[in-house]
Motif scaffolding. Structure first.
Motif, PDB file in Angstrom:
ATOM      1  N   ALA A   1       3.881   5.588  -5.672  1.00  0.00           N
ATOM      2  CA  ALA A   1       4.013   5.449  -7.122  1.00  0.00           C
ATOM      3  C   ALA A   1       2.986   6.286  -7.880  1.00  0.00           C
ATOM      4  O   ALA A   1       3.268   6.770  -8.975  1.00  0.00           O
ATOM      5  CB  ALA A   1       3.878   3.982  -7.522  1.00  0.00           C
ATOM      6  N   VAL A   2       1.794   6.466  -7.307  1.00  0.00           N
ATOM      7  CA  VAL A   2       0.782   7.263  -8.004  1.00  0.00           C
ATOM      8  C   VAL A   2       0.854   8.738  -7.639  1.00  0.00           C
ATOM      9  O   VAL A   2       0.105   9.551  -8.180  1.00  0.00           O
ATOM     10  CB  VAL A   2      -0.652   6.720  -7.790  1.00  0.00           C
ATOM     11  CG1 VAL A   2      -0.803   5.338  -8.366  1.00  0.00           C
ATOM     12  CG2 VAL A   2      -1.070   6.768  -6.342  1.00  0.00           C
TER      13      VAL A   2
ATOM     14  N   MET B   1       1.430  10.732   3.400  1.00  0.00           N
ATOM     15  CA  MET B   1       2.340  11.532   4.219  1.00  0.00           C
ATOM     16  C   MET B   1       2.659  10.862   5.556  1.00  0.00           C
ATOM     17  O   MET B   1       3.796  10.858   5.988  1.00  0.00           O
ATOM     18  CB  MET B   1       1.749  12.925   4.474  1.00  0.00           C
ATOM     19  CG  MET B   1       1.681  13.771   3.223  1.00  0.00           C
ATOM     20  SD  MET B   1       1.198  15.452   3.549  1.00  0.00           S
ATOM     21  CE  MET B   1       2.782  16.152   3.976  1.00  0.00           C
ATOM     22  N   ALA B   2       1.655  10.316   6.196  1.00  0.00           N
ATOM     23  CA  ALA B   2       1.845   9.820   7.563  1.00  0.00           C
ATOM     24  C   ALA B   2       1.842   8.301   7.661  1.00  0.00           C
ATOM     25  O   ALA B   2       2.092   7.759   8.718  1.00  0.00           O
ATOM     26  CB  ALA B   2       0.739  10.385   8.454  1.00  0.00           C
ATOM     27  N   GLY B   3       1.549   7.622   6.575  1.00  0.00           N
ATOM     28  CA  GLY B   3       1.412   6.174   6.641  1.00  0.00           C
ATOM     29  C   GLY B   3      -0.023   5.795   6.948  1.00  0.00           C
ATOM     30  O   GLY B   3      -0.869   6.649   7.199  1.00  0.00           O
ATOM     31  N   LEU B   4      -0.296   4.516   6.924  1.00  0.00           N
ATOM     32  CA  LEU B   4      -1.654   4.045   7.159  1.00  0.00           C
ATOM     33  C   LEU B   4      -1.954   3.985   8.654  1.00  0.00           C
ATOM     34  O   LEU B   4      -1.122   3.547   9.439  1.00  0.00           O
ATOM     35  CB  LEU B   4      -1.841   2.649   6.557  1.00  0.00           C
ATOM     36  CG  LEU B   4      -1.697   2.534   5.042  1.00  0.00           C
ATOM     37  CD1 LEU B   4      -1.785   1.068   4.624  1.00  0.00           C
ATOM     38  CD2 LEU B   4      -2.744   3.349   4.332  1.00  0.00           C
ATOM     39  N   SER B   5      -3.155   4.409   9.023  1.00  0.00           N
ATOM     40  CA  SER B   5      -3.586   4.282  10.402  1.00  0.00           C
ATOM     41  C   SER B   5      -3.891   2.808  10.694  1.00  0.00           C
ATOM     42  O   SER B   5      -3.918   1.975   9.788  1.00  0.00           O
ATOM     43  CB  SER B   5      -4.852   5.114  10.632  1.00  0.00           C
ATOM     44  OG  SER B   5      -5.925   4.571   9.877  1.00  0.00           O
ATOM     45  N   THR B   6      -4.145   2.497  11.921  1.00  0.00           N
ATOM     46  CA  THR B   6      -4.490   1.123  12.290  1.00  0.00           C
ATOM     47  C   THR B   6      -5.752   0.671  11.570  1.00  0.00           C
ATOM     48  O   THR B   6      -5.820  -0.446  11.054  1.00  0.00           O
ATOM     49  CB  THR B   6      -4.690   1.019  13.818  1.00  0.00           C
ATOM     50  OG1 THR B   6      -3.504   1.465  14.458  1.00  0.00           O
ATOM     51  CG2 THR B   6      -4.998  -0.401  14.241  1.00  0.00           C
ATOM     52  N   THR B   7      -6.736   1.547  11.499  1.00  0.00           N
ATOM     53  CA  THR B   7      -7.992   1.217  10.824  1.00  0.00           C
ATOM     54  C   THR B   7      -7.764   1.014   9.339  1.00  0.00           C
ATOM     55  O   THR B   7      -8.280   0.062   8.752  1.00  0.00           O
ATOM     56  CB  THR B   7      -9.025   2.339  11.048  1.00  0.00           C
ATOM     57  OG1 THR B   7      -9.194   2.525  12.448  1.00  0.00           O
ATOM     58  CG2 THR B   7     -10.351   2.004  10.412  1.00  0.00           C
ATOM     59  N   ALA B   8      -6.982   1.889   8.731  1.00  0.00           N
ATOM     60  CA  ALA B   8      -6.703   1.753   7.300  1.00  0.00           C
ATOM     61  C   ALA B   8      -5.890   0.493   7.015  1.00  0.00           C
ATOM     62  O   ALA B   8      -6.132  -0.194   6.026  1.00  0.00           O
ATOM     63  CB  ALA B   8      -5.966   2.982   6.788  1.00  0.00           C
TER      64      ALA B   8
ATOM     65  N   ALA C   1       0.813  -1.223   0.000  1.00  0.00           N
ATOM     66  CA  ALA C   1       0.000   0.000   0.000  1.00  0.00           C
ATOM     67  C   ALA C   1       0.850   1.279   0.000  1.00  0.00           C
ATOM     68  O   ALA C   1       0.612   2.171  -0.826  1.00  0.00           O
ATOM     69  CB  ALA C   1      -0.982  -0.008   1.165  1.00  0.00           C
ATOM     70  N   PRO C   2       1.840   1.414   0.888  1.00  0.00           N
ATOM     71  CA  PRO C   2       2.654   2.646   0.846  1.00  0.00           C
ATOM     72  C   PRO C   2       3.433   2.801  -0.465  1.00  0.00           C
ATOM     73  O   PRO C   2       3.601   3.915  -0.960  1.00  0.00           O
ATOM     74  CB  PRO C   2       3.623   2.489   2.023  1.00  0.00           C
ATOM     75  CG  PRO C   2       2.988   1.487   2.918  1.00  0.00           C
ATOM     76  CD  PRO C   2       2.186   0.579   2.030  1.00  0.00           C
TER      77      PRO C   2
END
Length: 95
Positions: free
Chosen positions: A26-27, A69-76, A20-21
């Motif tokens: 990339a996009v 910017m911050a990375g994925l949250s736990t929920t994401a 995912a990151p």
């Protein structure tokens, strides 16, 4: 064959979380902001035009940029893992 399906689900979930990151970067959703000339910039432009000049808080562009910017949250992270596992599980059943 059930164990093969479970293995595919686990691999799909892990692969989705790891990739995912990389895909976001990339996009064009980078830690430094939206990259000029990228797919993300096109999305942002379209969202701003549709919203009267600004990008709405909570919109897809805003959420993706926040994750970039911050990375994925736990929920994401859980949602991405669930989606990746579901896709891999479906593919394992179909194949």
């Amino acid at each position: 064959c059930v164990s093969v399906t479970y293995m595919a689900v686990a691999a799909g979930a892990g692969g989705a979380v790891i990739s995912a990151p990389l895909v976001l970067g990339a996009v064009g959703f980078t830690s430094a902001g939206i990259a000029a000339g990228s797919y993300a910039a096109t999305m942002m432009s379209s969202a701003a035009i549709a919203n009267g000049g600004g990008v709405a808080a909570g919109s897809a562009v805003a959420v993706l940029q926040s994750a970039g910017m911050a990375g994925l949250s736990t929920t994401a992270t859980a949602a991405v893992a669930s989606a990746g596992g579901s896709v891999a599980g479906l593919l394992a059943v179909l194949i």
